[in-house]
Design a protein around this motif. Structure first.
Motif: not given
Length: 417
Positions: A88-103, A105-115
């Motif tokens: 009910g909060s409107g938050i999008e939840f992404v299940e995965g590990r934050a692997e890389r942060l690129d300041p 490009r302002r991007t974050i690479s997220v790896v899920a459990a299945d790779g």
């Protein structure tokens, strides 16, 4: 409410703010106590001001970090799905590990459990990844010691204890985590022996009456305390102390020292010696102003020193950060109100009343359950030193009975940590 009324109400809500023809995006990395607090608060503000909040976490289950010692002693915790806590909060939840942060490009690479890997863009990023035990400094700790970094690592210790119920457990570190773990294990496994090893007496940051209480409680639980010792090496069969003495143990639990997760350092952000993001007094990175950090991920300096990583201090930083997350206003903003926290009560000196933090209802249900140890986070800063202590079951007896000390004059609080 009729469908027409709902549609009219929805139409009156402000739409998302567009920045360069895209929705203003806030990404929170980590869904622990501070990350959830920041994300939920930011979501409430974006509903009024526009924007979108994304919460990234390796597991869909909320990890009650304060309860890892209970898992280690063989207990099962309630399952608290993060999607339920943010429903009910409107938050999008992404299940995965934050692997890389690129300041850049302002991007974050997220790896899920299945790779599978995906890239998430942000306008503002909040690092709330917490910390892990420092198993690098002392040789052998990374290979032979157990930690309470996650439910998985805590469960590994529980398996060892079940396999060797009469063995000796050496708990390294006499801080609050070590004390509580030692007490919990001793209570749940009375057939074995627990040895608590530390450079100082248990609870060295606490007041003299609290330390005396801890000593009596640990003695009552049968925990053998060895203060004034330093561990030089962790071995498969125990620990080697400075000077060469070996303390035999079937399992070694490492609770001393910590370091932040490496994402910020690897991304080139300014960090301190523990890998925490160096922030200003609004929790903004001093090197990358579109990135913030809260909790154990941030090196938050106050007039009395750097904030120690506890829920007593961490949750207020998440609560503060949630009030600062907002899309750019139409007019230049005024100067941000800096974060100011009182010295940790019961640590720098006698306790002092701080500002209570009351988490949202669903979060409160997760982190403030009833139990013999009480609600550890309720009214943070109001009940000291008990507010510093996580809730627990039987083994929390080592920490029960601590009572607030008389409120001191301001001059008596400003001593060293």
């Amino acid at each position: 409410m009729t469908a027409a009324t709902q549609a009219a109400a929805h139409a009156r809500r402000p739409g998302p703010v567009l920045v360069g023809m895209k929705t203003f995006q806030i990404v929170v990395l980590g869904a622990g106590y501070t990350g959830l607090m920041a994300a939920l608060g930011a979501a409430r503000r974006t509903r009024r001001l526009g924007g979108r909040v994304t919460l990234v976490n390796p597991s869909s289950r909320f990890t009650e970090r304060l309860r890892m010692h209970q898992i280690a002693s063989g207990q099962r915790l309630a399952d608290r799905p993060i999607p339920h806590l943010i429903a009910g909060s409107g938050i999008e939840f992404v299940e995965g590990r934050a692997e890389r942060l690129d300041p850049a490009r302002r991007t974050i690479s997220v790896v899920a459990a299945d790779g599978a890997e995906r890239e998430i863009g942000y306008d503002v990023a909040v690092i709330a990844l917490g910390s892990v035990a420092d198993t690098v400094t002392v040789p052998g700790a990374d290979a032979h010691a157990f930690t309470l970094d996650s439910p998985h690592t805590a469960a590994r210790l529980a398996e060892r204890l079940a396999a060797e119920p009469g063995g000796t457990v050496a708990v390294v570190g006499a801080g609050l985590t070590g004390v509580e773990a030692a007490g919990e294990i001793a209570e749940r496994h009375p057939g074995g022996e627990v040895v608590l090893l530390g450079r100082e007496e248990p609870g060295p940051m606490m007041s003299a009456p609290a330390r005396e209480y801890l000593g009596r409680a640990l003695e009552r639980l049968g925990v053998r305390v060895r203060a004034g010792v330093a561990v030089a090496r962790v071995r498969p069969d125990g620990v080697e102390l400075a000077g060469g003495e070996v303390v035999p143990a079937a399992a070694v639990l490492w609770t001393t020292g910590f370091s932040a997760r490496p994402l910020a350092r690897e991304a080139g952000l300014a960090v301190d010696e523990k890998g925490r993001v160096v922030v200003d007094d609004t929790l903004r990175s001093v090197s990358h102003p579109d990135i913030y950090a809260v909790g154990d991920s941030a090196a938050i300096r106050q007039a009395w020193g750097t904030i120690h990583g506890t829920c007593q201090s961490g949750i207020p930083t998440g609560a503060y950060r949630r009030r600062r997350h907002r899309p750019p206003p139409a007019r230049p903003p005024g100067e941000a109100v800096p974060l100011r926290l009182l010295p940790p009560a019961g640590l720098a000196g006698p306790p002092r009343r701080g500002h209570p933090v009351h988490p949202p209802r669903r979060l409160a249900e997760a982190v403030l359950p009833e139990g013999p140890g009480g609600r550890a986070l309720q009214g943070a800063g109001d009940q000291q030193p008990a507010a510093l202590l996580p809730h627990g079951a039987a083994g929390h007896a080592a920490l029960r009975g601590l009572r607030p000390q008389p409120r001191p004059r301001a001059s008596s609080v400003n001593g060293g940590r």
